[in-house]
Design a protein around this motif. Structure first.
Motif: not given
Length: 330
Positions: A306-325
């Motif tokens: 993944l490039d940098e922008a793509e990595r930021s999207l996947v990392d955002a998905c990981a944060r979604m499940t970690a912190v909720g809304r």
């Protein structure tokens, strides 16, 4: 019909349509293809009478002079597409009007014809028309649908992107956080239930590539691409810039330009004042998952990281499940 066979047929059809519209075509109505660009060093791609604007599995788009032909996805529904084209014809100050009232058949694909307009310049981000995009969206959202149209296709397209990821990369280490984030979304955002708003007219796939100036080169900005247009949750149309902002991919000043203009134009998707994220949270999360799923599927197909922008999207998905809304960057 393969794309290799479709492209020359579509090019011939768009030439025929262009010459019927404008007998004094800049190409001189020459029966032979234009010479290669490399043979004319002082000519740019935009100057060529014939050009291929897109050639993807879901759409092939070609231009001849001032006329554009689009071959829609092979599984496009004729009745639904015809209704969406009719909406564009009846809202000429918001959507680019088509050149014909209904799709036509070409080798098993539905084809529509449109006037050419000048697209957003991807090399000049400072000139991105965020205010124009927001104002057009607000006007669209405030306009009753002139004909009965199907539901906006945003959630269905997000679900398709996730399904492709499940098939393409079920065991990739980055697939799990994307799928977990998808599972946290309500059923309507996953395309599994009716949307809570079934009356508001929405574009369904808003990004800066969906704006053109017409007449070219410096006419008014208009929205294009009606494939996903329909009724639904208007916040979905704000979701992509909202998601980019939340992921750190869109500068805060650009996001605020967009949001401020939308509110100033009376857009109903978010409150006129205060925190917009109660309305934007679910659509922004859904579009983040959709974009991450597409990026990961493409990266796996190309056997690349993944490039940098793509990595930021996947990392955002990981944060979604970690912190909720939460609000962006929360």
């Amino acid at each position: 019909m393969t794309t290799d066979a479709l492209l020359p047929a579509l090019t011939a059809r768009v030439r025929e349509t262009a010459h019927a519209r404008t007998p004094a075509c800049p190409c001189g109505a020459a029966p032979l293809p234009a010479p290669p660009l490399a043979d004319r060093p002082d000519t740019t791609e935009a100057d060529r009478p014939d050009s291929t604007l897109a050639d993807r599995p879901d759409a092939t788009v070609v231009r001849h002079a001032g006329t554009v032909a689009k071959a829609h996805a092979a599984d496009a529904d004729r009745a639904a597409l015809a209704l969406r084209v009719t909406v564009a014809a009846r809202l000429p100050g918001i959507l680019l009007p088509p050149l014909g009232p209904a799709p036509v058949d070409l080798h098993g694909r539905l084809v529509t014809f449109w006037p050419y307009g000048t697209p957003v310049d991807p090399e000049d981000p400072d000139a991105a028309p965020w205010e124009a995009a927001a104002t057009l969206l607000a006007r669209l959202h405030r306009t009753p649908a002139p004909v009965a149209v199907p539901p906006m296709r945003g959630p269905a397209k997000a679900a398709r992107a996730v399904a492709r990821l499940r098939t393409a990369a079920p065991h990739h280490p980055d697939t799990a956080p994307v799928l977990h984030a998808w599972d946290t979304l309500p059923a309507w955002a996953r395309g599994e239930a009716a949307m809570p708003d079934t009356a508001t007219l929405c574009h369904g796939d808003l990004h800066l590539g969906q704006l053109i100036r017409h007449p070219a080169p410096a006419g008014r900005w208009l929205l294009i691409d009606v494939d996903d247009l329909g009724t639904g949750v208007p916040a979905w149309d704000l979701a992509r810039p909202a998601a980019w902002y939340a992921c750190g991919l869109l500068p805060p000043e650009d996001w605020h330009r967009f949001l401020t203009a939308y509110r100033a134009a009376g857009g109903p998707a978010v409150p006129s004042h205060g925190d917009p994220w109660d309305a934007l949270d679910v659509p922004a999360r859904a579009v983040t998952v959709q974009t991450a799923a597409r990026a990961l599927t493409k990266a796996v197909a190309a056997d690349r990281p993944l490039d940098e922008a793509e990595r930021s999207l996947v990392d955002a998905c990981a944060r979604m499940t970690a912190v909720g809304r939460s609000a962006p960057r929360g």
